[in-house]
Scaffold this motif. Structure first.
Motif, PDB file in Angstrom:
ATOM      1  N   LEU A  81     -29.969  -8.067  17.641  1.00 14.34           N
ATOM      2  CA  LEU A  81     -30.927  -6.967  17.579  1.00 14.34           C
ATOM      3  C   LEU A  81     -30.388  -5.733  18.111  1.00 14.34           C
ATOM      4  O   LEU A  81     -30.857  -4.719  17.704  1.00 14.34           O
ATOM      5  N   LEU A  82     -29.934  -5.858  19.411  1.00 14.28           N
ATOM      6  CA  LEU A  82     -29.434  -4.625  19.826  1.00 14.28           C
ATOM      7  C   LEU A  82     -28.385  -3.902  19.086  1.00 14.28           C
ATOM      8  O   LEU A  82     -28.326  -2.639  19.162  1.00 14.28           O
ATOM      9  N   LEU A  83     -27.459  -4.720  18.545  1.00 14.82           N
ATOM     10  CA  LEU A  83     -26.492  -4.200  17.667  1.00 14.82           C
ATOM     11  C   LEU A  83     -26.999  -3.313  16.533  1.00 14.82           C
ATOM     12  O   LEU A  83     -26.825  -2.303  16.098  1.00 14.82           O
ATOM     13  N   VAL A  84     -28.050  -4.093  15.757  1.00 19.18           N
ATOM     14  CA  VAL A  84     -28.731  -3.452  14.797  1.00 19.18           C
ATOM     15  C   VAL A  84     -29.540  -2.233  15.025  1.00 19.18           C
ATOM     16  O   VAL A  84     -29.371  -1.137  14.517  1.00 19.18           O
ATOM     17  N   ALA A  85     -30.150  -2.145  16.338  1.00 17.92           N
ATOM     18  CA  ALA A  85     -30.787  -0.909  16.695  1.00 17.92           C
ATOM     19  C   ALA A  85     -30.034   0.121  16.809  1.00 17.92           C
ATOM     20  O   ALA A  85     -30.140   1.433  16.648  1.00 17.92           O
ATOM     21  N   ALA A  86     -28.696  -0.045  17.755  1.00 18.66           N
ATOM     22  CA  ALA A  86     -27.888   0.846  17.852  1.00 18.66           C
ATOM     23  C   ALA A  86     -27.131   1.340  16.728  1.00 18.66           C
ATOM     24  O   ALA A  86     -26.961   2.879  16.644  1.00 18.66           O
ATOM     25  N   TRP A  87     -26.924   0.545  15.792  1.00 20.11           N
ATOM     26  CA  TRP A  87     -26.238   1.090  14.643  1.00 20.11           C
ATOM     27  C   TRP A  87     -27.230   1.710  13.749  1.00 20.11           C
ATOM     28  O   TRP A  87     -26.708   3.006  13.211  1.00 20.11           O
ATOM     29  N   ARG A  88     -28.471   1.802  13.663  1.00 20.82           N
ATOM     30  CA  ARG A  88     -29.548   2.536  12.987  1.00 20.82           C
ATOM     31  C   ARG A  88     -29.661   3.669  13.638  1.00 20.82           C
ATOM     32  O   ARG A  88     -29.916   4.831  12.748  1.00 20.82           O
ATOM     33  N   ARG A  89     -29.854   3.742  14.750  1.00 16.81           N
ATOM     34  CA  ARG A  89     -29.881   5.144  15.414  1.00 16.81           C
ATOM     35  C   ARG A  89     -28.664   5.953  15.425  1.00 16.81           C
ATOM     36  O   ARG A  89     -28.578   7.109  15.098  1.00 16.81           O
ATOM     37  N   MET A  90     -27.393   5.487  15.349  1.00 18.15           N
ATOM     38  CA  MET A  90     -25.992   6.178  14.989  1.00 18.15           C
ATOM     39  C   MET A  90     -26.225   6.861  13.597  1.00 18.15           C
ATOM     40  O   MET A  90     -25.565   8.020  13.435  1.00 18.15           O
ATOM     41  N   ARG A  91     -26.835   6.033  12.645  1.00 10.83           N
ATOM     42  CA  ARG A  91     -26.649   6.666  11.308  1.00 10.83           C
ATOM     43  C   ARG A  91     -27.533   7.474  11.178  1.00 10.83           C
ATOM     44  O   ARG A  91     -27.690   8.498  10.343  1.00 10.83           O
ATOM     45  N   LYS A  92     -28.880   7.617  12.186  1.00 13.51           N
ATOM     46  CA  LYS A  92     -29.989   8.439  11.920  1.00 13.51           C
ATOM     47  C   LYS A  92     -29.614   9.871  12.414  1.00 13.51           C
ATOM     48  O   LYS A  92     -30.089  11.121  12.309  1.00 13.51           O
ATOM     49  N   ASN A 136     -24.961  10.518  18.474  1.00 15.16           N
ATOM     50  CA  ASN A 136     -25.840  10.362  19.696  1.00 15.16           C
ATOM     51  C   ASN A 136     -24.905   9.208  20.531  1.00 15.16           C
ATOM     52  O   ASN A 136     -24.556   8.228  20.362  1.00 15.16           O
ATOM     53  N   ARG A 137     -24.749   9.884  21.902  1.00 13.39           N
ATOM     54  CA  ARG A 137     -24.201   9.171  22.746  1.00 13.39           C
ATOM     55  C   ARG A 137     -24.600   7.916  23.271  1.00 13.39           C
ATOM     56  O   ARG A 137     -24.111   6.924  23.546  1.00 13.39           O
ATOM     57  N   ASP A 138     -26.168   7.873  23.405  1.00 16.61           N
ATOM     58  CA  ASP A 138     -26.617   7.000  23.951  1.00 16.61           C
ATOM     59  C   ASP A 138     -26.597   5.668  23.066  1.00 16.61           C
ATOM     60  O   ASP A 138     -26.557   4.626  23.059  1.00 16.61           O
ATOM     61  N   ALA A 139     -26.753   5.976  21.628  1.00 15.28           N
ATOM     62  CA  ALA A 139     -26.634   4.959  20.398  1.00 15.28           C
ATOM     63  C   ALA A 139     -25.192   4.482  20.480  1.00 15.28           C
ATOM     64  O   ALA A 139     -25.108   3.071  20.578  1.00 15.28           O
ATOM     65  N   TRP A 140     -24.138   5.202  20.869  1.00 13.36           N
ATOM     66  CA  TRP A 140     -22.894   4.531  20.903  1.00 13.36           C
ATOM     67  C   TRP A 140     -22.835   3.779  22.124  1.00 13.36           C
ATOM     68  O   TRP A 140     -21.853   2.779  22.145  1.00 13.36           O
ATOM     69  N   LEU A 141     -23.243   4.173  23.333  1.00 15.13           N
ATOM     70  CA  LEU A 141     -23.040   3.353  24.376  1.00 15.13           C
ATOM     71  C   LEU A 141     -23.817   1.914  24.266  1.00 15.13           C
ATOM     72  O   LEU A 141     -23.078   1.020  24.570  1.00 15.13           O
ATOM     73  N   TRP A 142     -24.844   1.931  23.684  1.00 18.10           N
ATOM     74  CA  TRP A 142     -25.651   0.487  23.703  1.00 18.10           C
ATOM     75  C   TRP A 142     -24.876  -0.394  22.413  1.00 18.10           C
ATOM     76  O   TRP A 142     -24.893  -1.546  22.630  1.00 18.10           O
ATOM     77  N   ALA A 150     -23.398  -4.215  23.309  1.00 17.03           N
ATOM     78  CA  ALA A 150     -23.739  -5.343  22.554  1.00 17.03           C
ATOM     79  C   ALA A 150     -22.478  -5.851  21.833  1.00 17.03           C
ATOM     80  O   ALA A 150     -22.473  -7.053  21.843  1.00 17.03           O
ATOM     81  N   LEU A 151     -21.803  -5.046  21.327  1.00 11.18           N
ATOM     82  CA  LEU A 151     -20.159  -5.381  20.842  1.00 11.18           C
ATOM     83  C   LEU A 151     -19.616  -6.261  21.680  1.00 11.18           C
ATOM     84  O   LEU A 151     -18.939  -7.344  21.687  1.00 11.18           O
ATOM     85  N   GLY A 209     -32.971  -1.492  24.058  1.00 14.97           N
ATOM     86  CA  GLY A 209     -33.948  -1.154  22.890  1.00 14.97           C
ATOM     87  C   GLY A 209     -34.869  -0.172  23.156  1.00 14.97           C
ATOM     88  O   GLY A 209     -35.464   0.496  22.304  1.00 14.97           O
ATOM     89  N   THR A 210     -35.617  -0.228  24.225  1.00 17.16           N
ATOM     90  CA  THR A 210     -36.551   0.826  24.555  1.00 17.16           C
ATOM     91  C   THR A 210     -36.042   2.131  24.311  1.00 17.16           C
ATOM     92  O   THR A 210     -36.844   3.051  23.792  1.00 17.16           O
ATOM     93  N   LEU A 211     -34.986   2.169  24.934  1.00 17.66           N
ATOM     94  CA  LEU A 211     -34.326   3.787  25.021  1.00 17.66           C
ATOM     95  C   LEU A 211     -33.991   4.277  23.521  1.00 17.66           C
ATOM     96  O   LEU A 211     -34.254   5.390  23.023  1.00 17.66           O
ATOM     97  N   LEU A 212     -33.301   3.216  22.787  1.00 18.66           N
ATOM     98  CA  LEU A 212     -33.002   3.451  21.382  1.00 18.66           C
ATOM     99  C   LEU A 212     -34.426   3.912  20.632  1.00 18.66           C
ATOM    100  O   LEU A 212     -34.437   4.830  19.811  1.00 18.66           O
ATOM    101  N   ALA A 213     -35.453   3.072  20.694  1.00 18.37           N
ATOM    102  CA  ALA A 213     -36.621   3.304  20.111  1.00 18.37           C
ATOM    103  C   ALA A 213     -37.423   4.541  20.267  1.00 18.37           C
ATOM    104  O   ALA A 213     -37.885   5.032  19.417  1.00 18.37           O
ATOM    105  N   HIS A 214     -37.320   4.992  21.576  1.00 16.42           N
ATOM    106  CA  HIS A 214     -38.130   6.266  21.966  1.00 16.42           C
ATOM    107  C   HIS A 214     -37.127   7.320  22.245  1.00 16.42           C
ATOM    108  O   HIS A 214     -37.600   8.564  22.715  1.00 16.42           O
ATOM    109  N   ALA A 215     -35.871   7.357  21.771  1.00 15.73           N
ATOM    110  CA  ALA A 215     -35.090   8.492  21.812  1.00 15.73           C
ATOM    111  C   ALA A 215     -35.487   9.656  20.617  1.00 15.73           C
ATOM    112  O   ALA A 215     -36.009   9.199  19.615  1.00 15.73           O
TER     113      ALA A 215
END
Length: 232
Positions: A48-59, A63-69, A73-74, A112-118
């Protein structure tokens, strides 16, 4: 309208890789002391963390935070795959690995919280820039030259004619003095002196006419003669 799901090599490979990674994460969590349903929750948390970070990177793009998380997860997924490949004694898991596995839920919740509320970038704020061709030199636009026109002076108007001066009124010629009897003139002088003594002003023709009961022309003549006599 639903899209038709096609079974191709990429989809099959993704299913196999996901199943193996899921199983490896479950085995590593179980070896670290997480038994029962807790061992199955670990691979779900990592995926789930992988999917959330990937969706944030595509959006958001870069985004450095998305790449970090996504990298965290990877690494967790790859580390479980490598650890369960015979490089780690699953019966005697080191303490540092048990600490990492036990602390993973809090770390995954934070990510997940940081990615959802960024905050998402505003596309309207970014200026639209056209790609510059490589084979053509870039020329700066010439600055616009604004020439201010000096207003022309107003034409001089001819001086206005001064207002014509009013001619002084012509003196009214006095009527010729009528012949006044000396006795009447002396009586009129006495009346004039008495009037002057009482009022302090010379007597006028209207008063003489009222006092003597004479016509107006005769009263004017007597008043004129009295005035001329006083002037002498």
């Amino acid at each position: 309208m639903f899209r038709t799901l096609r079974l191709d090599a990429v989809l099959i490979q993704a299913v196999i890789a996901g199943a193996l990674s899921f199983a490896h994460l479950h085995d590593l969590a179980a070896a670290a002391g997480q038994d029962g349903w807790k061992a199955w929750a670990y691979p779900v948390s990592v995926d789930l963390l992988l999917v959330a970070a990937w969706r944030r990177m595509r959006k958001d793009g870069g985004n450095r935070d998305a790449w970090l998380w996504f990298a965290i997860a990877l690494i967790a997924s790859l580390g479980a795959n490598v650890a369960t490949a015979g490089l780690l004694d699953m019966n005697h898991v080191p303490d540092w690995l048990r600490i990492l596995v036990a602390g993973w839920p809090a770390l995954a919740f934070l990510g997940g919280t940081l990615l959802a509320h960024a905050p998402s970038p505003d596309p309207a704020a970014a200026p639209d820039r056209e790609p510059m061709p490589l084979d053509e030199p870039h020329h700066e636009p010439a600055a616009e030259l604004t020439v201010e026109r000096v207003p022309e002076p107003a034409p001089e108007l001819p001086p206005a004619d001064p207002a014509p001066k009013e001619a002084p009124p012509e003196p009214v010629p006095l009527a010729p003095a009528a012949s006044v009897p000396p006795a009447l003139l002396d009586h009129a002088r006495k009346i004039a002196d008495a009037h002057h003594a009482q009022t302090g002003a010379p007597i006028d023709a209207a008063t003489l006419r009222a006092r003597l009961g004479i016509p107006a022309p005769l009263a004017d003549s007597i008043a004129l003669q009295l005035t001329s006599t006083e002037g002498r």
